[in-house]
Design an enzyme around this catalytic site. Structure first.
Site, short mmCIF file in Angstrom:
data_model
loop_
_atom_site.label_atom_id
_atom_site.label_comp_id
_atom_site.label_asym_id
_atom_site.label_seq_id
_atom_site.Cartn_x
_atom_site.Cartn_y
_atom_site.Cartn_z
N TYR A 1 26.13 34.70 -85.21
CA TYR A 1 27.46 34.97 -85.73
C TYR A 1 28.42 35.48 -84.66
CZ TYR A 1 26.20 34.20 -90.60
OH TYR A 1 25.83 33.63 -91.79
N ASP B 1 20.57 34.38 -100.13
CA ASP B 1 20.83 33.42 -101.20
C ASP B 1 19.52 33.08 -101.92
OD1 ASP B 1 23.54 33.41 -100.55
OD2 ASP B 1 23.73 31.24 -100.61
N ASP C 1 21.40 36.04 -93.89
CA ASP C 1 22.33 35.27 -94.73
C ASP C 1 21.55 34.31 -95.62
OD1 ASP C 1 24.78 34.08 -95.64
OD2 ASP C 1 24.33 32.40 -94.30
N ASP D 1 10.15 31.29 -92.08
CA ASP D 1 9.78 30.17 -92.96
C ASP D 1 8.73 30.62 -93.98
OD1 ASP D 1 8.16 30.45 -90.70
OD2 ASP D 1 7.90 28.30 -90.35
N LYS E 1 11.55 34.82 -86.17
CA LYS E 1 10.93 33.55 -85.84
C LYS E 1 10.44 33.71 -84.41
CE LYS E 1 10.05 29.15 -86.62
NZ LYS E 1 9.10 28.64 -87.62
C1 IPM Z 1 27.81 35.82 -96.85
C2 IPM Z 1 28.59 34.55 -96.55
C3 IPM Z 1 29.25 34.67 -95.17
C4 IPM Z 1 28.14 34.80 -94.15
C5 IPM Z 1 30.19 33.52 -94.78
C6 IPM Z 1 31.22 33.23 -95.81
C7 IPM Z 1 30.84 33.81 -93.44
O1 IPM Z 1 27.79 33.44 -96.65
O2 IPM Z 1 28.43 36.89 -96.89
O3 IPM Z 1 26.60 35.73 -97.08
O4 IPM Z 1 27.60 33.78 -93.67
O5 IPM Z 1 27.80 35.93 -93.80
MN MN Z 2 25.77 33.88 -97.38
#
Ligand code: IPM
Ligand code: MN
Ligand code: NAD
Length: 340
Positions: free
Chosen positions: A133, A245, A241, A217, A184
């Site tokens: 990032y 999710d 990140d 992984d 990793k």
């Molecule tokens: C998150 C989002 C952000 C990230 C994006 C929108 C820059 O996906 O906050 O998880 O990748 O950190």
């Molecule tokens: Mn995200």
């Protein structure tokens, strides 16, 4: 707290479902009895398309003066080519994370009833200012057959160590007292070596915390098949990140996942936002789950020192047992307000 001493909060609703879920979160905070002196900022894709504005130095400086920042979500719809990728994500969200030195992205997860991780409570501590990032790299000979794209990953001892130490502190407060490093190291040998050594070194200061290591992984398998093995996960910016999710999906859905972008040194405001994005596919339809935004506001209350109110809101969210799909944003919010 009396209104005269209300917390000063910058509210950035943003795009898509951002403003809808942020409004729900503000309603719940007010009902919990905490006074906020809010200033609304119109930022995001819509503002960029209208005015070309992303975030200027003056606005970033203004944000430094608040007690906290509450964000909905920013970003264009997937496939909307009017805004090049990264203009808003890098120019607005990452600019605040980096500019305000919000070096921890703390993401707690609680498995809701019926989810793969029902009954599990674990957290991800994501490094929030470095890794891929940081934006190191570039394009050479762009558009030619010989073009080169490089995208580096920045890992400083200072940055890794402060993140790992925060991970240990959170792990110490977790019932499992367990910290899992996810990386990793079998391929990313340079960054992996630094993260592993720092993990071992800092572990010596936390003899009461058990440590563990998993490749990223494999962590994707375990998060789905056996989420009970986690207390706190500490990991780099990009792995954090992606894993967030996945963790959101296994604990009930991304609409539940909250996050706190923290400056633990408290030299400025911290930023609270759902893990999810602008979800343009369901925007304006009253369908968005507001629980992630409400839980993010609870994390904000905790950070501001409003422990009782924060716990009340968190409990009202945990007690929610309705059907989000049937109730919609308004119905879910009403249900949380009733439980308060
Ligand atoms: C998150 C989002 C952000 C990230 C994006 C929108 C820059 O996906 O906050 O998880 O990748 O950190
Ligand atoms: Mn995200
Ligand atoms: P997204 O999180 O917006 O959506 C992914 C899926 O999850 C969609 O199907 C969406 O409908 C669903 N979803 C998300 N939040 C939900 C909620 N509260 N209730 C119910 N369903 C929900 O991810 P995306 O589609 O990859 O990104 C859309 C835009 O948002 C992009 O521009 C991206 O860069 C941005 N984004 C912003 C943030 C942020 O501001 N923190 C985070 C992630 C993505």
């Amino acid at each position: 707290m009396s209104p005269s001493s209300a917390y000063r909060v910058a509210v950035l609703g943003g795009d898509g479902i951002g403003p809808e879920v942020t409004a729900a979160a503000l309603e719940v905070v007010a009902a919990a009895g905490v006074s906020l002196d809010t200033t609304f900022y119109d930022v995001g894709a819509a503002r960029y398309l209208r005015d070309g504005f992303v975030l200027d130095d003056a606005t970033l400086d203004e944000l430094r003066g608040f007690d906290a920042i509450l964000l909905g979500a920013v970003g264009p719809a997937i496939g909307d080519t009017r805004i090049p990728g990264g203009v808003l994500e890098r120019g607005l969200l990452l600019r605040m994370r980096f500019g305000l030195d919000l070096f921890i992205n703390y993401r707690p997860f609680v498995g809701v009833a019926g989810s793969l991780a029902e009954g599990c409570a674990f957290a991800i501590v994501r490094e929030n200012t470095e890794g891929p990032y940081a934006g190191e790299g570039g394009l050479l000979r762009k558009g030619t057959p010989h073009e080169i794209a490089t995208q580096g990953s920045v890992n400083t001892r200072f940055g890794v160590e402060r993140c790992v130490r925060y991970g240990f502190e959170r792990a110490r407060a977790h019932p499992k007292k367990k910290l899992t490093l996810v990386h990793k190291t079998n391929v990313l040998t340079f960054a992996g070596d630094l993260w592993s050594r720092v993990m071992s070194e800092v572990a010596a200061e936390f003899p009461d915390v058990t440590t563990d290591y998993q490749h990223v992984d494999a962590a994707c398998i375990y998060l789905v098949e056996d989420p009970t093995r986690y207390g706190v996960i500490v990991t780099d910016n990009l792995f954090g990140d992606i894993l967030s999710d996945l963790a959101g999906a296994v604990t009930g859905g991304i609409g539940y996942a909250a996050s706190a972008n923290l400056n633990p040194a408290r030299t400025g405001p911290s930023l609270f936002e759902p893990v999810h994005g602008a979800a343009h596919d369901i925007a304006g339809q009253g369908k968005a789950n507001p629980l992630a935004a409400i839980s993010s506001a609870a994390l904000m209350l905790e950070h501001l020192g409003e422990k009782t109110s924060s716990e009340r809101v968190a409990r009202a969210v945990a007690d929610f047992d309705g059907n989000v799909g049937e109730l919609g944003t308004a119905g879910v919010t009403k249900s949380v307000l009733e439980r308060l």
